[in-house]
Design a protein around this motif. Structure first.
Motif, mmCIF file in Angstrom:
data_model
loop_
_atom_site.group_PDB
_atom_site.id
_atom_site.type_symbol
_atom_site.label_atom_id
_atom_site.label_comp_id
_atom_site.label_asym_id
_atom_site.label_seq_id
_atom_site.Cartn_x
_atom_site.Cartn_y
_atom_site.Cartn_z
ATOM 1 N N TRP B 99 0.837 -1.210 0.000
ATOM 2 C CA TRP B 99 0.000 0.000 0.000
ATOM 3 C C TRP B 99 0.866 1.252 0.000
ATOM 4 N N THR B 100 1.948 1.227 0.791
ATOM 5 C CA THR B 100 2.840 2.387 0.814
ATOM 6 C C THR B 100 3.511 2.572 -0.543
ATOM 7 N N LEU B 101 3.953 1.448 -1.140
ATOM 8 C CA LEU B 101 4.599 1.555 -2.449
ATOM 9 C C LEU B 101 3.619 2.099 -3.479
ATOM 10 N N LEU B 102 2.382 1.627 -3.424
ATOM 11 C CA LEU B 102 1.360 2.108 -4.365
ATOM 12 C C LEU B 102 1.164 3.613 -4.204
ATOM 13 N N LEU B 103 0.974 4.042 -2.952
ATOM 14 C CA LEU B 103 0.693 5.456 -2.691
ATOM 15 C C LEU B 103 1.886 6.339 -3.050
ATOM 16 N N ALA B 166 -13.067 8.414 4.166
ATOM 17 C CA ALA B 166 -12.136 9.106 5.058
ATOM 18 C C ALA B 166 -11.039 8.190 5.564
ATOM 19 N N ALA B 167 -11.175 6.879 5.350
ATOM 20 C CA ALA B 167 -10.174 5.966 5.900
ATOM 21 C C ALA B 167 -10.094 4.695 5.075
ATOM 22 N N GLY B 168 -8.988 3.986 5.223
ATOM 23 C CA GLY B 168 -8.836 2.671 4.611
ATOM 24 C C GLY B 168 -8.323 2.721 3.186
ATOM 25 N N ALA B 169 -8.075 1.518 2.627
ATOM 26 C CA ALA B 169 -7.564 1.426 1.264
ATOM 27 C C ALA B 169 -8.533 0.675 0.366
ATOM 28 N N GLN B 170 -9.467 -0.043 0.953
ATOM 29 C CA GLN B 170 -10.483 -0.754 0.165
ATOM 30 C C GLN B 170 -11.652 -1.067 1.082
ATOM 31 N N LEU B 189 -7.735 5.744 -2.804
ATOM 32 C CA LEU B 189 -6.387 6.293 -2.974
ATOM 33 C C LEU B 189 -6.419 7.798 -3.243
ATOM 34 N N THR B 190 -7.554 8.282 -3.803
ATOM 35 C CA THR B 190 -7.584 9.649 -4.330
ATOM 36 C C THR B 190 -7.115 10.715 -3.340
ATOM 37 N N LEU B 191 -7.719 10.755 -2.156
ATOM 38 C CA LEU B 191 -7.395 11.854 -1.233
ATOM 39 C C LEU B 191 -5.941 11.823 -0.739
ATOM 40 N N PRO B 192 -5.444 10.687 -0.223
ATOM 41 C CA PRO B 192 -4.029 10.704 0.178
ATOM 42 C C PRO B 192 -3.089 11.011 -0.990
ATOM 43 N N LEU B 193 -3.428 10.494 -2.161
ATOM 44 C CA LEU B 193 -2.594 10.751 -3.335
ATOM 45 C C LEU B 193 -2.592 12.239 -3.668
ATOM 46 N N ALA B 194 -3.784 12.857 -3.634
ATOM 47 C CA ALA B 194 -3.880 14.289 -3.938
ATOM 48 C C ALA B 194 -3.044 15.089 -2.946
ATOM 49 N N THR B 195 -3.087 14.704 -1.674
ATOM 50 C CA THR B 195 -2.303 15.421 -0.672
ATOM 51 C C THR B 195 -0.813 15.351 -0.984
ATOM 52 N N LEU B 196 -0.347 14.146 -1.303
ATOM 53 C CA LEU B 196 1.080 13.985 -1.581
ATOM 54 C C LEU B 196 1.479 14.727 -2.856
ATOM 55 N N ILE B 197 0.623 14.686 -3.873
ATOM 56 C CA ILE B 197 0.970 15.400 -5.110
ATOM 57 C C ILE B 197 1.033 16.903 -4.837
ATOM 58 N N LEU B 198 0.077 17.403 -4.048
ATOM 59 C CA LEU B 198 0.117 18.828 -3.691
ATOM 60 C C LEU B 198 1.423 19.177 -2.983
ATOM 61 N N ALA B 199 1.973 18.205 -2.246
ATOM 62 C CA ALA B 199 3.199 18.479 -1.506
ATOM 63 C C ALA B 199 4.441 18.348 -2.383
ATOM 64 N N TYR B 200 4.449 17.393 -3.321
ATOM 65 C CA TYR B 200 5.657 17.141 -4.117
ATOM 66 C C TYR B 200 5.716 18.003 -5.376
ATOM 67 N N LEU B 201 4.540 18.318 -5.932
ATOM 68 C CA LEU B 201 4.517 19.011 -7.222
ATOM 69 C C LEU B 201 5.251 20.355 -7.212
ATOM 70 N N PRO B 202 4.992 21.239 -6.228
ATOM 71 C CA PRO B 202 5.627 22.563 -6.288
ATOM 72 C C PRO B 202 7.155 22.499 -6.363
#
Lengths: 279, 323
Positions: B99-103, B166-170, B189-202
């Protein structure tokens, strides 16, 4: 070049905004604890109250005044950031200058050591240390500094090496200046802009780390910290109290890191000779 | 083999030393604690151990084989037993790892590609309103930590609108076909992924732009333009590949930041990866589990960084000649 950049940076809107935010938050962190009406550890109020005249941001689940808690948390977070930033900077500058000046084997060994420390993910070491020893935040800040110095050391060393071969340093040597004299009177002052950049960048990183480590539960739960406040408030996020409990620490933390980011980016832009052109 | 040239010995040695140092710290730290720390630690924990389990744990920490034996145990997946989760540490780690690798993997690939293309395009349009707005927005985003953007996304899209879980992976116990399961995983996956992209993209955007601005001033770009090549070709085939280098060098420096953020983001969204596992392990003071996660995520970070070093050598032949 430096004077030029010094004048220019005063006109950079990012720098002005960043410094403004940081000064405001710095004032709040220093003077705030004297201004708030309640003791942040006082648990005698009725818990989970909405904002009122007495408690501007209401009370939390433990019956503590959220505004007082917020101000003390900000203070602790700032102290952690500045301690780690300052200690990391001093460590990096001393190593970098010494490495550049000594050259030879000393230089090789110190720079390989820097490579090794740089490769280790610092958050993992901090988690390990915090989980086993539960040290005070100051000790953790110093440990973070002990892991964060290599970037500064490398930058300082590179600049010092170019300076070392410049004419005025050669002249100072010919006039009989000792190594200590030249490092203290020539190398150190001339690299000053680098210190500013590195201090700002390290402090920003440390504030981010502090909030994250506190959020992950690695600090004493009785400690006041923005990360801990977010962590506690998040457990009740589905209640209608997020606006007065969860949002304030989030806003303060974002502002703090944003201010430090603006200052760092603006300093890099104005003082890094390679980036000058990209402004 | 060609990659085992002399220039390779230094980075490999550096990363190997770093890995050994981490392992040694993990081996040595428990011994530095005063007194009977097993009892002391678990006294404040939610987990109660019986006398037998306590003795077992004590024996685990009083490892008599020394550091060599410790390393041998690590290599054979014998990382201790988690009394909080009633399972071997290696099993828990391997369950959480995908799950961590996927995210993190998805977040890295998407934010690097997007940041690079946007940065290159922004540098090409330097001075325009679009570029200035882009740089402004990205600088502001760079100042928002994952904790804050994650909580905000959770409040808005999971709590207020209810569009995302709000929680879990499936979904648990759901009887899905493969297609439905995939959609469900993406939905979670959408919300955690969006958070990380917002953090890494800039960061990626700003680096790519700064690098590209410098490359665009080179003579070879002028030549390429003068030859009458189409702008897209000048931008990507000639200029942009040279702007890749600073992104690769800075990657290692930013990686520690990113890991910290990922731990926090997983915890906020209760995503069942290593971050959440670590959070629970810390909360329950499950020391063998904390050690296992810390040590093996560190080693994975080291492997990734070593890989990046290799990529850097491939991308820039000048490095090999210089050292």
């Amino acid at each position: 070049m430096h004077l030029d950049a010094g004048q220019q940076i005063g006109k950079d809107p990012w720098f002005i905004t960043g410094i403004g935010i940081l000064l405001l938050l710095g004032f709040l962190a220093v003077a705030g604890p004297f201004l708030v009406p309640h003791d942040p550890y006082d648990i005698s109020f009725s818990p989970l109250r909405p904002p009122s005249a007495d408690h501007w941001l209401g009370t939390n689940d433990g019956g503590m005044d959220i505004l007082s808690e917020l101000v003390f948390s900000l203070q602790n977070t700032v102290i952690f950031g500045v301690t780690a930033g300052m200690a990391g900077l001093v460590l990096g500058v001393v190593t970098g200058l010494f490495s550049a000046w000594a050259g030879g084997w000393t230089d090789q060994v110190l720079m390989r050591l820097a490579d090794i420390v740089l490769a280790i993910p610092s958050v993992m070491v901090l988690i390990l240390v915090a989980a086993f020893f539960q040290p005070s935040p100051v000790v953790l800040a110093l440990a973070l500094a002990g892991l964060a110095w290599p970037t500064t050391a490398r930058g300082v060393r590179a600049q010092a090496l170019t300076l070392k071969n410049s004419l005025h340093i050669k002249a100072a040597q010919r006039m009989g200046g000792s190594g200590r004299y030249i490092i203290a009177r020539h190398l150190m002052p001339e690299l000053f802009p680098l210190y500013l950049i590195n201090f700002a960048a390290k402090t920003r990183m440390a504030v981010f780390m502090e909030a994250s480590l506190a959020f992950l539960g690695l600090f004493d739960p009785g400690e006041k910290s923005l990360g801990l406040m977010i962590s506690y408030a998040l457990q009740y996020y589905y209640l209608d109290i997020w606006s007065n409990w969860l949002m304030p620490p989030i806003m303060l933390l974002s502002l703090l890191i944003m201010g430090a980011t603006f200052v760092t980016i603006s300093l890099e832009k104005n003082f890094d000779p390679r980036l000058r052109k990209t402004v | 083999m060609r990659i085992w040239k002399k220039k390779w010995s230094t980075p490999v040695l550096v990363y190997l030393t770093a890995a050994l140092l981490m392992a040694y710290a993990s081996f040595r730290l428990p011994h530095l604690l005063p007194g009977d720390f097993v009892t002391a630690m678990y006294a404040g924990s939610d987990v109660t151990l019986n006398a037998e389990q306590e003795a077992e744990l004590r024996a685990f920490y009083q490892n008599t084989d020394g550091f060599q034996g410790y390393l041998r145990n690590l290599a054979t997946l014998d990382w201790g037993y988690s009394h909080a989760f009633m399972a071997p540490v290696s099993q828990l780690f391997l369950q959480a790892l995908p799950w961590t690798l996927l995210l993190m993997g998805t977040a890295h690939v998407l934010s690097t590609l997007l940041g690079f293309v946007l940065g290159v395009e922004a540098a090409w349009r330097r001075g325009s309103l679009l570029e200035k707005a882009g740089v402004g927005i990205m600088t502001v985003l760079e100042g928002i930590p994952e904790i804050c953007s994650g909580v905000l996304l959770l409040l808005v899209f999971a709590l207020s609108f209810g569009w995302f879980p709000a929680a879990g992976a499936q979904m648990a116990y759901a009887d899905h076909t493969f297609g439905q399961w995939l959609a469900d995983v993406v939905h979670h996956l959408t919300l955690p992924l969006a958070t990380l992209i917002l953090a890494y993209l800039p960061g990626n955007f700003l680096l790519a732009r700064a690098g590209m601005v410098m490359v665009l001033e080179s003579w070879f770009v002028l030549t390429a333009r003068a030859k009458g090549l189409p702008p897209v070709r000048v931008r990507y085939a000639h200029a942009a590949r040279n702007a890749l280098l600073p992104m690769v060098t800075r990657f290692g420096l930013r990686f520690a930041f990113m890991i910290t953020g990922a731990l926090v983001v997983e915890t906020i969204f209760s995503y069942p990866g290593l971050g959440t596992l670590l959070f629970n392990a810390i909360a329950m003071r499950d020391l063998p589990l904390v050690q296992g996660i810390v040590l093996f995520s560190s080693i994975m970070v080291l492997v990734v960084n070593l890989g990046m070093e290799y990529v850097y050598h491939l991308l820039d032949p000048r490095v090999g000649h210089a050292s």
